[in-house]
Design a protein around this motif. Structure first.
Motif, PDB file in Angstrom:
ATOM      1  N   LEU A  73      19.055  19.716 -38.891  1.00  0.00           N
ATOM      2  CA  LEU A  73      19.246  20.917 -38.069  1.00  0.00           C
ATOM      3  C   LEU A  73      19.264  20.584 -36.587  1.00  0.00           C
ATOM      4  CD1 LEU A  73      17.164  23.910 -39.426  1.00  0.00           C
ATOM      5  CD2 LEU A  73      19.494  23.969 -38.539  1.00  0.00           C
ATOM      6  N   VAL A 122      22.629  19.123 -35.728  1.00  0.00           N
ATOM      7  CA  VAL A 122      23.742  20.048 -35.865  1.00  0.00           C
ATOM      8  C   VAL A 122      23.671  21.117 -34.763  1.00  0.00           C
ATOM      9  CG1 VAL A 122      23.017  21.932 -37.407  1.00  0.00           C
ATOM     10  CG2 VAL A 122      25.189  20.783 -37.790  1.00  0.00           C
ATOM     11  N   LEU A 123      22.469  21.475 -34.374  1.00  0.00           N
ATOM     12  CA  LEU A 123      22.331  22.515 -33.350  1.00  0.00           C
ATOM     13  C   LEU A 123      22.691  22.009 -31.948  1.00  0.00           C
ATOM     14  CD1 LEU A 123      19.251  24.685 -34.365  1.00  0.00           C
ATOM     15  CD2 LEU A 123      21.682  25.002 -34.833  1.00  0.00           C
ATOM     16  N   ASP A 126      26.381  22.463 -32.105  1.00  0.00           N
ATOM     17  CA  ASP A 126      26.732  23.886 -32.117  1.00  0.00           C
ATOM     18  C   ASP A 126      26.517  24.523 -30.748  1.00  0.00           C
ATOM     19  OD1 ASP A 126      27.259  23.594 -34.746  1.00  0.00           O
ATOM     20  OD2 ASP A 126      25.734  24.984 -35.483  1.00  0.00           O
ATOM     21  N   ARG A 127      25.336  24.259 -30.198  1.00  0.00           N
ATOM     22  CA  ARG A 127      25.011  24.921 -28.937  1.00  0.00           C
ATOM     23  C   ARG A 127      25.927  24.465 -27.818  1.00  0.00           C
ATOM     24  NH1 ARG A 127      18.356  24.989 -29.232  1.00  0.00           N
ATOM     25  NH2 ARG A 127      18.255  26.357 -31.041  1.00  0.00           N
TER      26      ARG A 127
END
Ligand SMILES: Nc1ncnc2c1ncn2[C@@H]1O[C@H](COP(=O)(O)OP(=O)(O)OP(=O)(O)O)[C@@H](O)[C@H]1O
Ligand SMILES: [Mg+2]
Lengths: 264, 91
Positions: free
Chosen positions: B24, B27-28, B31-32
């Protein structure tokens, strides 16, 4: 003047509708005037979860397109006089309503109700945009899983971009046993990753399914842990400072001991 | 406490929740960074402000980017310096 709260998640099936129904019922049990709005057009759900599916005459699209007045489309709850539902349309799609119409609708409902709670559809497309358009506050529901948390993070970004600042988090389907053996992210892990205020934690609980089967809400079930969790969240929304529920297994040895010496 | 015990017994890396957390985290970051291209430009402006206190930099040639492989993400900044400011005596 009431406030409009949207319940959203990004990922589907994490508990938005369940949460909307329970918080609405919880708030109504405190005597608040509440209107639940099902914004999941095309996938109407909130009516069956509330057990009101047989009473629907008009729906949200009838209201926004002027077929009927708002009053006529509101369905009164079975138990609480002050609780109402505005159902979604089942045979239309998300484009049948636009954000301006939703804003107008929310403004109108706010005049009459203390709380307007909007059940948002999954996804980040038009249905999401409609659901958040008239909202003053947002609740983000997630489960302790990678995909759900990732989607929640995305949603939080989109909410903030839409000026819905400081969304609150509900962690649903929490399983203490799995957390304790290191196979599920804990409350602390989730706080660390998402870094938004925690509104509450709802455990995985069969009673959610049992009550939903009957068109009832678990928040009215005195004995269930998830019901207690929703009652606590309700009180937090009302501004009370309620500590987090102890989610240790109720049958555990430690808890049995605690109960014996009257620590519970 | 449980976390501590887990670590003590060497379960920390083995538990699936830690795998989830680590995945996570990565991936964040991606994404962010994607959700907000404004983030980089706002970071760039802040960098210029801070660094300008110490040296004169070529603002137009300044480059900031997020470089990533599947192990980690790095913030890479290329900041051409035009001139150093004379150091005032540090009080
Ligand atoms: N705490 C819980 N324990 C057990 N089951 C739960 C819990 N919360 C939700 N569920 C079950 O999970 C399913 C999905 O819940 P729900 O319909 O509220 O999700 P949703 O986010 O509204 O889904 P959708 O994105 O499709 O609208 C339902 O069958 C519900 O009964
Ligand atoms: Mg739903």
């Amino acid at each position: 003047m009431g406030e409009v709260i949207v319940v959203t998640s990004g990922k589907g099936g994490v508990g938005k509708t369940t949460t909307t129904a329970n918080l609405g019922t919880g708030l109504a049990s405190h005597g608040k005037k509440v209107c639940l709005v099902d914004a999941d057009i095309g996938l109407r759900n909130l009516d069956v979860v509330m057990g009101l599916e047989n009473r629907i005459v008009f729906d949200i699209v009838d209201v926004t397109s002027g077929v009927c007045r708002t009053r006529q489309a509101l369905i009164k709850d079975k138990r609480y006089e002050s609780l109402h539902l505005l159902p979604a349309a089942q045979t239309k799609d998300k484009t049948a309503v636009n954000p301006d119409q939703m804003r107008e609708l929310c403004e109108e409902l706010k005049q009459e109700f203390d709380f307007v709670i909007i059940d948002c559809p999954a996804g980040i497309e038009q249905g999401f945009k409609n659901a958040i358009a008239g909202a003053d506050k947002a609740i983000v529901v997630t489960t302790p899983e990678v995909s759900a948390v990732r989607d929640a993070d995305r949603i939080i970004g989109l909410l903030e971009a839409a000026d819905l600042r400081e969304p609150k988090l509900i962690i649903n389907r929490y399983r203490t046993k799995m957390v304790n053996r290191g196979d599920m992210m804990s409350i602390d892990d989730m706080n660390e990753i998402l870094a938004i205020d925690l509104l509450g934690v709802v455990p995985e609980d069969e009673q959610v399914v049992v009550t939903t089967n009957k068109g009832e809400t678990v928040v009215r079930d005195d004995k269930s842990q998830s019901g207690q969790a929703y009652r606590n969240i309700t009180r937090r929304i009302l501004g009370e400072n309620v500590p987090l529920l102890n989610l240790e297994e109720p049958g555990g040895l430690l808890n049995a001991l605690r109960k014996m010496i009257g620590m519970r | 406490m449980l976390d501590f015990l887990n670590r003590f017994f060497g379960r920390e890396t083995a538990s699936s929740k830690n795998v989830a957390k680590e995945r996570l985290r990565l991936v964040l970051v991606h994404d962010r960074a994607n959700v907000s291209p404004e983030l980089l430009s706002s970071l760039k402006n802040d960098l210029i402000k801070v660094i300008s206190n110490y040296m004169e930099i070529d603002e137009k040639a300044l480059e900031v980017s997020l470089d990533s492989n599947d192990q980690q993400v790095a913030l890479v900044a290329n900041i051409p310096v035009k001139r150093m400011k004379r150091t005032k005596s540090l009080a």
